[in-house]
Write a protein that holds these residues in place. Structure first.
Motif, PDB file in Angstrom:
ATOM      1  N   GLU A 118      28.437  79.848 149.134  1.00  0.00           N
ATOM      2  CA  GLU A 118      27.698  79.556 149.391  1.00  0.00           C
ATOM      3  C   GLU A 118      25.843  79.900 149.394  1.00  0.00           C
ATOM      4  OE1 GLU A 118      27.543  76.053 150.223  1.00  0.00           O
ATOM      5  OE2 GLU A 118      29.626  76.674 149.840  1.00  0.00           O
ATOM      6  N   VAL A 119      25.519  78.793 148.993  1.00  0.00           N
ATOM      7  CA  VAL A 119      24.069  79.634 148.626  1.00  0.00           C
ATOM      8  C   VAL A 119      22.238  78.623 149.245  1.00  0.00           C
ATOM      9  CG1 VAL A 119      24.158  80.903 147.054  1.00  0.00           C
ATOM     10  CG2 VAL A 119      23.430  78.805 146.023  1.00  0.00           C
ATOM     11  N   GLU A 120      21.522  78.633 149.538  1.00  0.00           N
ATOM     12  CA  GLU A 120      20.401  78.074 149.474  1.00  0.00           C
ATOM     13  C   GLU A 120      20.793  76.845 148.347  1.00  0.00           C
ATOM     14  OE1 GLU A 120      15.570  77.238 150.811  1.00  0.00           O
ATOM     15  OE2 GLU A 120      17.036  79.847 150.657  1.00  0.00           O
ATOM     16  N   GLY A 121      21.025  75.562 149.193  1.00  0.00           N
ATOM     17  CA  GLY A 121      20.453  74.440 148.008  1.00  0.00           C
ATOM     18  C   GLY A 121      21.906  73.552 147.489  1.00  0.00           C
TER      19      GLY A 121
ATOM     20  N   ASP B 140      15.905  87.019 142.123  1.00  0.00           N
ATOM     21  CA  ASP B 140      15.377  87.463 143.147  1.00  0.00           C
ATOM     22  C   ASP B 140      15.739  86.570 144.344  1.00  0.00           C
ATOM     23  OD1 ASP B 140      13.432  88.697 142.253  1.00  0.00           O
ATOM     24  OD2 ASP B 140      11.885  86.995 142.091  1.00  0.00           O
ATOM     25  N   PHE B 141      17.242  85.892 143.713  1.00  0.00           N
ATOM     26  CA  PHE B 141      17.775  84.704 144.790  1.00  0.00           C
ATOM     27  C   PHE B 141      18.962  84.244 144.882  1.00  0.00           C
ATOM     28  CE2 PHE B 141      13.688  82.787 144.749  1.00  0.00           C
ATOM     29  CZ  PHE B 141      12.464  82.928 145.848  1.00  0.00           C
ATOM     30  N   TYR B 142      19.716  84.826 143.863  1.00  0.00           N
ATOM     31  CA  TYR B 142      20.853  84.383 143.188  1.00  0.00           C
ATOM     32  C   TYR B 142      21.973  85.522 143.212  1.00  0.00           C
ATOM     33  CZ  TYR B 142      18.679  79.446 143.647  1.00  0.00           C
ATOM     34  OH  TYR B 142      18.140  78.696 143.994  1.00  0.00           O
ATOM     35  N   PHE B 143      21.862  86.391 142.444  1.00  0.00           N
ATOM     36  CA  PHE B 143      22.591  87.505 142.164  1.00  0.00           C
ATOM     37  C   PHE B 143      23.147  88.322 143.061  1.00  0.00           C
ATOM     38  CE2 PHE B 143      24.411  91.052 139.419  1.00  0.00           C
ATOM     39  CZ  PHE B 143      25.159  89.878 138.309  1.00  0.00           C
TER      40      PHE B 143
ATOM     41  N   SER C 282      28.744  89.623 145.487  1.00  0.00           N
ATOM     42  CA  SER C 282      29.227  89.903 147.196  1.00  0.00           C
ATOM     43  C   SER C 282      30.569  89.453 146.728  1.00  0.00           C
ATOM     44  CB  SER C 282      28.022  89.660 148.401  1.00  0.00           C
ATOM     45  OG  SER C 282      29.239  89.630 149.723  1.00  0.00           O
ATOM     46  N   ALA C 283      30.545  87.877 146.288  1.00  0.00           N
ATOM     47  CA  ALA C 283      31.656  86.581 146.022  1.00  0.00           C
ATOM     48  C   ALA C 283      32.820  87.863 145.171  1.00  0.00           C
ATOM     49  CB  ALA C 283      30.591  85.286 146.201  1.00  0.00           C
ATOM     50  N   ALA C 284      32.196  88.385 144.354  1.00  0.00           N
ATOM     51  CA  ALA C 284      33.073  88.592 143.264  1.00  0.00           C
ATOM     52  C   ALA C 284      33.148  89.251 143.364  1.00  0.00           C
ATOM     53  CB  ALA C 284      32.193  88.415 142.044  1.00  0.00           C
ATOM     54  N   GLN C 285      33.094  90.043 144.174  1.00  0.00           N
ATOM     55  CA  GLN C 285      33.612  91.930 145.048  1.00  0.00           C
ATOM     56  C   GLN C 285      33.243  93.047 143.950  1.00  0.00           C
ATOM     57  OE1 GLN C 285      37.052  91.370 147.153  1.00  0.00           O
ATOM     58  NE2 GLN C 285      36.343  90.411 148.670  1.00  0.00           N
ATOM     59  N   PHE C 286      31.594  92.556 143.850  1.00  0.00           N
ATOM     60  CA  PHE C 286      31.990  94.290 141.861  1.00  0.00           C
ATOM     61  C   PHE C 286      30.297  94.775 142.680  1.00  0.00           C
ATOM     62  CE2 PHE C 286      30.437  89.976 140.534  1.00  0.00           C
ATOM     63  CZ  PHE C 286      28.870  90.824 140.015  1.00  0.00           C
ATOM     64  N   SER C 287      30.744  95.961 142.734  1.00  0.00           N
ATOM     65  CA  SER C 287      28.979  97.234 142.738  1.00  0.00           C
ATOM     66  C   SER C 287      28.399  97.593 141.360  1.00  0.00           C
ATOM     67  CB  SER C 287      29.255  98.215 143.178  1.00  0.00           C
ATOM     68  OG  SER C 287      30.615  98.984 142.961  1.00  0.00           O
ATOM     69  N   THR C 288      28.748  98.301 140.056  1.00  0.00           N
ATOM     70  CA  THR C 288      28.492  99.008 139.505  1.00  0.00           C
ATOM     71  C   THR C 288      28.654  97.485 138.409  1.00  0.00           C
ATOM     72  OG1 THR C 288      30.040 100.478 138.477  1.00  0.00           O
ATOM     73  CG2 THR C 288      27.873 100.821 139.613  1.00  0.00           C
ATOM     74  N   TYR C 289      28.257  96.855 137.530  1.00  0.00           N
ATOM     75  CA  TYR C 289      28.346  96.202 136.577  1.00  0.00           C
ATOM     76  C   TYR C 289      28.055  96.243 135.036  1.00  0.00           C
ATOM     77  CZ  TYR C 289      24.224  94.188 138.468  1.00  0.00           C
ATOM     78  OH  TYR C 289      23.100  93.895 138.326  1.00  0.00           O
ATOM     79  N   TYR C 290      28.525  95.284 134.424  1.00  0.00           N
ATOM     80  CA  TYR C 290      27.279  94.593 133.105  1.00  0.00           C
ATOM     81  C   TYR C 290      27.313  93.253 133.339  1.00  0.00           C
ATOM     82  CZ  TYR C 290      28.986  99.620 131.180  1.00  0.00           C
ATOM     83  OH  TYR C 290      29.816 101.111 131.283  1.00  0.00           O
ATOM     84  N   LEU C 291      25.955  93.487 131.954  1.00  0.00           N
ATOM     85  CA  LEU C 291      25.241  91.995 131.693  1.00  0.00           C
ATOM     86  C   LEU C 291      25.639  91.742 130.797  1.00  0.00           C
ATOM     87  CD1 LEU C 291      22.221  91.998 134.071  1.00  0.00           C
ATOM     88  CD2 LEU C 291      24.928  90.570 134.766  1.00  0.00           C
ATOM     89  N   PHE C 292      25.964  90.702 130.128  1.00  0.00           N
ATOM     90  CA  PHE C 292      25.978  89.863 128.677  1.00  0.00           C
ATOM     91  C   PHE C 292      25.423  88.697 129.343  1.00  0.00           C
ATOM     92  CE2 PHE C 292      27.816  89.644 124.364  1.00  0.00           C
ATOM     93  CZ  PHE C 292      27.724  87.859 123.829  1.00  0.00           C
ATOM     94  N   GLY C 293      24.239  88.637 128.571  1.00  0.00           N
ATOM     95  CA  GLY C 293      23.275  87.377 128.672  1.00  0.00           C
ATOM     96  C   GLY C 293      23.401  86.399 127.379  1.00  0.00           C
ATOM     97  N   HIS C 294      23.497  85.212 127.520  1.00  0.00           N
ATOM     98  CA  HIS C 294      22.839  84.628 125.983  1.00  0.00           C
ATOM     99  C   HIS C 294      21.682  83.792 126.215  1.00  0.00           C
ATOM    100  CE1 HIS C 294      24.154  80.580 123.878  1.00  0.00           C
ATOM    101  NE2 HIS C 294      23.504  81.454 122.696  1.00  0.00           N
ATOM    102  N   SER C 295      20.798  83.690 125.157  1.00  0.00           N
ATOM    103  CA  SER C 295      20.007  82.641 125.243  1.00  0.00           C
ATOM    104  C   SER C 295      19.009  83.174 126.618  1.00  0.00           C
ATOM    105  CB  SER C 295      20.381  81.572 124.871  1.00  0.00           C
ATOM    106  OG  SER C 295      18.751  80.814 124.708  1.00  0.00           O
ATOM    107  N   VAL C 296      18.543  82.374 127.516  1.00  0.00           N
ATOM    108  CA  VAL C 296      17.695  82.172 128.783  1.00  0.00           C
ATOM    109  C   VAL C 296      18.464  83.049 129.382  1.00  0.00           C
ATOM    110  CG1 VAL C 296      18.617  80.538 129.862  1.00  0.00           C
ATOM    111  CG2 VAL C 296      16.379  81.530 130.053  1.00  0.00           C
TER     112      VAL C 296
END
Length: 263
Positions: free
Chosen positions: A12-15, A90-93, A98-112
C-alpha cells in the motif's frame, strides 16, 4: 536446471497499491537482488520470460513491480508531473524495498525505467549497481519522432486492444502519461543532469544501435556523467528492447557486471 519459485505481493502506498513479483532460484549466488524498472508502457507481465531467465542464469533473486497506474497496480488518479522520473526515487521505491525485504540491490531499468534507476541510485546508496537499458538521458529529436510515430500507431483499435490486455481500464491513462508528458513543451528541457552526478555506484549503459527512441548520445552521456565506474555497450542490429531482441547478450553482460562489481 535451477528451480524457480515465485512470490507475489502488494504494498500500500499513497494513492493505492503496487504489485510486486519475485523470482527466487533454488540456489542463490548473489545475496543482493536485481530490481527491474519497466518502461513507459510496461508492466511486470510485459517483461515476459526475461526475469525468470535472468534469475535462473545468474542464480540471483529478481524483483519487478508495476508502477502506480500500470499493470496490476491501482489506478493512478494523478497526471504525471514533469518530475515523474524522480518521483519513483522520492516517493515510491522505499515502499518496494520494505515490502520485498531487501537492502542492497542492483537496478536494471529499461527506457524511462533506466532514468528512474539513475534517480534512485543518486539518492539511495544501498543501490550497488545500475544497468540502464535503452535509457533516455534527455529529450532529443529522435525521441520525439519515435513517440509521434507511436501516437499515430495507437490510433489503431488493435493497438489499444493490446495495451488493454496488460493494463485493463488503465490503458488510456498509461498511453497519455507517456505521449502527452513527453511531447509537452514543459518536458522538453528534462534531462538526467540534476541527479546523474550523484550516482557513485558502478553503471553499465546498454543501448541498441537501431533504437528508434534515442541515439548513442544517451549511453555516452550516462557513462560519462556518473561519478562512479561506468561503461557502455552498443548492441548491434538491436532496437529499443534489447532484453527481448538480444536476451542472451543482455544476460551475459549482466552476468559480467555482477561478477566484476559483486561486493
Amino acid at each position: 536446471m535451477s528451480k524457480i519459485t515465485f512470490k507475489e505481493l502488494f504494498v500500500e502506498v499513497e494513492g493505492g497499491s503496487i504489485y510486486i513479483k519475485k523470482w527466487i532460484p533454488e540456489t542463490i549466488k548473489y545475496t543482493s537482488p536485481i530490481v527491474l524498472m519497466h518502461d513507459s508502457l510496461g508492466c511486470v507481465d510485459l517483461w515476459r520470460d526475461f526475469p525468470e531467465q535472468l534469475a535462473r542464469s545468474l542464480s540471483c533473486i529478481v524483483i519487478a513491480y508495476d508502477r502506480l497506474g500500470f499493470g496490476r497496480s491501482s489506478v493512478n488518479k494523478n497526471t504525471p508531473s514533469v518530475n515523474f522520473v524522480w518521483d519513483e526515487a522520492d516517493f515510491y521505491f522505499s515502499h518496494i524495498k520494505s515490502a520485498a525485504q531487501f537492502s542492497t540491490y542492483y537496478l536494471f531499468g529499461h527506457s524511462v525505467g533506466g532514468g528512474m534507476s539513475i534517480g534512485i541510485a543518486a539518492v539511495d546508496k544501498e543501490c550497488i549497481g545500475v544497468i540502464s537499458e535503452s535509457a533516455q538521458a534527455f529529450v532529443e529529436e529522435l525521441t520525439i519522432k519515435g513517440i509521434e510515430e507511436a501516437q499515430i500507431l495507437f490510433q489503431r483499435p488493435d493497438q489499444m486492444k493490446r495495451l488493454k490486455k496488460w493494463h485493463g481500464n488503465k490503458a488510456s491513462w498509461v498511453l497519455s502519461a507517456w505521449i502527452d508528458t513527453w511531447l509537452s513543451q514543459e518536458y522538453s528541457s528534462w534531462s538526467l543532469e540534476s541527479r546523474i552526478g550523484k550516482v557513485t555506484c558502478p553503471v553499465l549503459a546498454l543501448h541498441g544501435d537501431k533504437d528508434d527512441f534515442g541515439s548513442n548520445a544517451f549511453p555516452e552521456y550516462i557513462a560519462k556523467n556518473v561519478s562512479g565506474e561506468s561503461s557502455m555497450v552498443i548492441l548491434e542490429n538491436c532496437g529499443h528492447v534489447p532484453h527481448k531482441e538480444k536476451m542472451e547478450e543482455v544476460i551475459n553482460h549482466t552476468r559480467l557486471f555482477l561478477k566484476y562489481f559483486q561486493p
